[in-house]
Design a protein around this motif. Structure first.
Motif, PDB file in Angstrom:
ATOM      1  N   TYR A 172     -64.937 -45.076  56.605  1.00 23.20           N
ATOM      2  CA  TYR A 172     -66.141 -45.844  56.926  1.00 23.20           C
ATOM      3  C   TYR A 172     -67.393 -44.990  56.720  1.00 23.20           C
TER       4      TYR A 172
ATOM      5  N   SER B  75     -66.384 -38.578  64.555  1.00 23.99           N
ATOM      6  CA  SER B  75     -67.020 -39.460  65.525  1.00 23.99           C
ATOM      7  C   SER B  75     -68.535 -39.345  65.459  1.00 23.99           C
TER       8      SER B  75
ATOM      9  N   VAL C 169     -69.548 -41.345  62.319  1.00 21.60           N
ATOM     10  CA  VAL C 169     -69.424 -42.784  62.554  1.00 21.60           C
ATOM     11  C   VAL C 169     -70.536 -43.257  63.480  1.00 21.60           C
TER      12      VAL C 169
ATOM     13  N   LEU D 114     -60.156 -45.443  67.504  1.00 21.86           N
ATOM     14  CA  LEU D 114     -59.509 -45.036  66.260  1.00 21.86           C
ATOM     15  C   LEU D 114     -58.516 -43.896  66.478  1.00 21.86           C
TER      16      LEU D 114
ATOM     17  N   MET E 266     -73.377 -46.040  62.632  1.00 23.43           N
ATOM     18  CA  MET E 266     -73.535 -47.235  63.454  1.00 23.43           C
ATOM     19  C   MET E 266     -74.950 -47.316  64.012  1.00 23.43           C
TER      20      MET E 266
ATOM     21  N   ALA F 290     -65.981 -45.781  69.425  1.00 23.13           N
ATOM     22  CA  ALA F 290     -65.238 -46.156  68.221  1.00 23.13           C
ATOM     23  C   ALA F 290     -64.149 -45.133  67.912  1.00 23.13           C
TER      24      ALA F 290
ATOM     25  N   LYS G 201     -71.770 -45.185  70.753  1.00 24.44           N
ATOM     26  CA  LYS G 201     -70.948 -46.086  69.950  1.00 24.44           C
ATOM     27  C   LYS G 201     -69.934 -45.307  69.131  1.00 24.44           C
ATOM     28  N   GLY G 202     -70.324 -44.165  68.619  1.00 26.95           N
ATOM     29  CA  GLY G 202     -69.405 -43.334  67.846  1.00 26.95           C
ATOM     30  C   GLY G 202     -68.264 -42.805  68.688  1.00 26.95           C
TER      31      GLY G 202
ATOM     32  N   GLY H 185     -61.871 -44.219  60.150  1.00 29.75           N
ATOM     33  CA  GLY H 185     -63.181 -43.750  60.582  1.00 29.75           C
ATOM     34  C   GLY H 185     -63.855 -42.882  59.529  1.00 29.75           C
TER      35      GLY H 185
END
Length: 66
Positions: free
Chosen positions: A50, A7, A10, A36, A14, A32, A28-29, A47
């Protein structure tokens, strides 16, 4: 433990994409990854994939001179 690391990665990616970084990227992480994480192992793979792809693209662009 691994979910928190993913997280963070990610969220950092982001934040870099938006140019905002900092706390905005972290929030945001977390959001997200909560989505996920509810998808189970598939979400964790998405995740992680990405974040890995973004790191790979950044490394490739750096080596090519961009």
């Amino acid at each position: 433990m691994i979910g928190r690391i993913i997280s963070a990665l990610v969220g950092r990616e982001m934040g870099r994409r938006d140019g905002s970084g900092g706390a905005s990227g972290a929030v945001k992480g977390v959001v997200a990854m909560s989505v996920l994480r509810r998808m189970g192992p598939l979400g964790m793979l998405l995740g992680g994939g990405y974040a890995a792809k973004k790191a790979y693209d950044r490394n490739r662009a750096r080596k090519s001179g961009y």
